[in-house]
Design an enzyme around this catalytic site. Structure first.
Site, PDB file in Angstrom:
ATOM      1  N   SER A   1       1.395 -10.406  -1.898  1.00  0.00           N
ATOM      2  CA  SER A   1       2.150  -9.281  -2.450  1.00  0.00           C
ATOM      3  C   SER A   1       3.664  -9.442  -2.404  1.00  0.00           C
ATOM      4  O   SER A   1       4.382  -8.566  -2.892  1.00  0.00           O
ATOM      5  CB  SER A   1       1.748  -7.990  -1.734  1.00  0.00           C
ATOM      6  OG  SER A   1       0.472  -7.569  -2.158  1.00  0.00           O
TER       7      SER A   1
ATOM      8  N   LYS B   1       5.520  -8.915  -5.586  1.00  0.00           N
ATOM      9  CA  LYS B   1       5.984  -7.618  -6.074  1.00  0.00           C
ATOM     10  C   LYS B   1       7.499  -7.468  -6.013  1.00  0.00           C
ATOM     11  O   LYS B   1       8.059  -6.555  -6.626  1.00  0.00           O
ATOM     12  CB  LYS B   1       5.286  -6.503  -5.298  1.00  0.00           C
ATOM     13  CG  LYS B   1       3.797  -6.415  -5.627  1.00  0.00           C
ATOM     14  CD  LYS B   1       3.033  -5.551  -4.650  1.00  0.00           C
ATOM     15  CE  LYS B   1       1.538  -5.547  -5.012  1.00  0.00           C
ATOM     16  NZ  LYS B   1       0.694  -5.088  -3.899  1.00  0.00           N
TER      17      LYS B   1
ATOM     18  N   SER C   1       2.489  -1.200  -0.824  1.00  0.00           N
ATOM     19  CA  SER C   1       2.112  -2.398  -1.586  1.00  0.00           C
ATOM     20  C   SER C   1       1.025  -2.084  -2.611  1.00  0.00           C
ATOM     21  O   SER C   1       0.054  -2.822  -2.766  1.00  0.00           O
ATOM     22  CB  SER C   1       1.640  -3.512  -0.634  1.00  0.00           C
ATOM     23  OG  SER C   1       1.683  -4.770  -1.265  1.00  0.00           O
TER      24      SER C   1
END
Length: 289
Positions: free
Chosen positions: A63, A66, A124
């Site tokens: 993640s 992101k 997240s």
């Protein structure tokens, strides 16, 4: 007699100088040993490299992807952070099918772009990432818009000269071609941190956001940051956690003490505990350098 005195003074100066140099060398902090497969640290003000371990080796990023998702959104021309996005069933179905981390967005709710960024970076939320990709990609179908958005992520990586970075997803759930390096992720984060909205979001420990429901009412969405560094390391200001079967445990991190900001990344730590230990070692080392 004068010649002898001169020699004595010169020799004395060399000895004193040598002693000072030895003292300085002894005072230099030892290079830390980390369990992560890769790591990188730099002085965010000067861009000076402070530490590197397999810094240019491509790895899965989880993640931490992101960060680029948020960066691309915030770079949109004429961006209205208060524009509302209606949450689609496709976003919810995606979370379920991928068993992915979620901002727990409710189908039919109208959520602002700013709120989606909080949902993206704090819990997240892969549903928030999907909503942003759908909103800011171009095309007549959702699949086309998502593909377009991922293309923008790769365009930005190329513009930044990141030869070891490629995205095949908007959230780090890879189809086999989503990778970066500790050095590249640090550079992405350093660039993103120039944006005041991004800085404000990633340093937030928790937030409660009021969103509009399908019926026109309101509900509160409470999100807590997965980045525990914000509560455990003095001066921490971000940036983003990541994890996954391939990625293991990752963290792109930043902290400020005095006039110095240290920023970096660790990829593929074997556990969350190891990740926390690795990052603390690297930050301590970065501030001591």
């Amino acid at each position: 007699m004068r010649r002898a005195v001169t020699v004595l003074v010169t020799t004395s100066a060399v000895l004193v100088g040598g002693f000072s140099a030895s003292q300085a060398q002894a005072a230099a902090p030892p290079v830390p040993s980390i369990t992560a497969a890769g790591g990188f640290v730099m002085n965010n003000t000067t861009g000076t490299t402070l530490f590197g371990k397999a810094a240019d080796t491509r790895r899965a990023t989880g993640s931490t992807t992101k960060i680029m998702t948020a960066k691309v959104v915030l770079a949109q021309r004429g961006l209205n952070l208060d524009a509302k996005v209606t949450i689609q069933k496709a976003y919810s179905d995606y979370i379920v099918s991928k068993n992915a981390s979620s901002a727990r967005l409710i189908v039919g709710d109208k959520v602002t772009v700013r709120q989606l960024l909080y949902g993206l970076m704090l819990p997240s939320g892969c549903d928030a990432a999907y909503a942003l990709a759908d909103k800011f990609g171009t095309g007549s179908t959702r699949a086309a818009r998502v593909k377009s958005f991922i293309g923008k992520m790769n365009d930005e990586a190329r513009r930044m000269g990141l030869r070891n970075t490629h995205f095949d997803s908007f959230d780090g759930i890879s189809n086999g071609a989503n990778y970066s390096t500790p050095r590249d992720l640090t550079r992405i984060a350093s660039s993103a941190m120039q944006n005041s909205t991004f800085r404000g979001i990633v340093r937030t420990k928790s937030t409660t956001q009021k969103v509009t429901t399908k019926t026109g009412g309101y509900r509160n969405m409470a999100w807590t940051n997965t980045n525990k560094l914000l509560s455990t390391y003095s001066g921490a200001i971000g940036v983003k956690t990541g994890s996954g079967q391939l990625a293991k445990y990752c963290l792109v991190f930043a902290a400020t003490r005095g006039n110095k900001t240290v920023i970096g990344a660790v990829l593929a730590s074997p556990s969350e505990t190891n990740r926390a230990s690795d990052v603390k070692k690297l930050l301590d080392y970065g501030f001591a350098k």
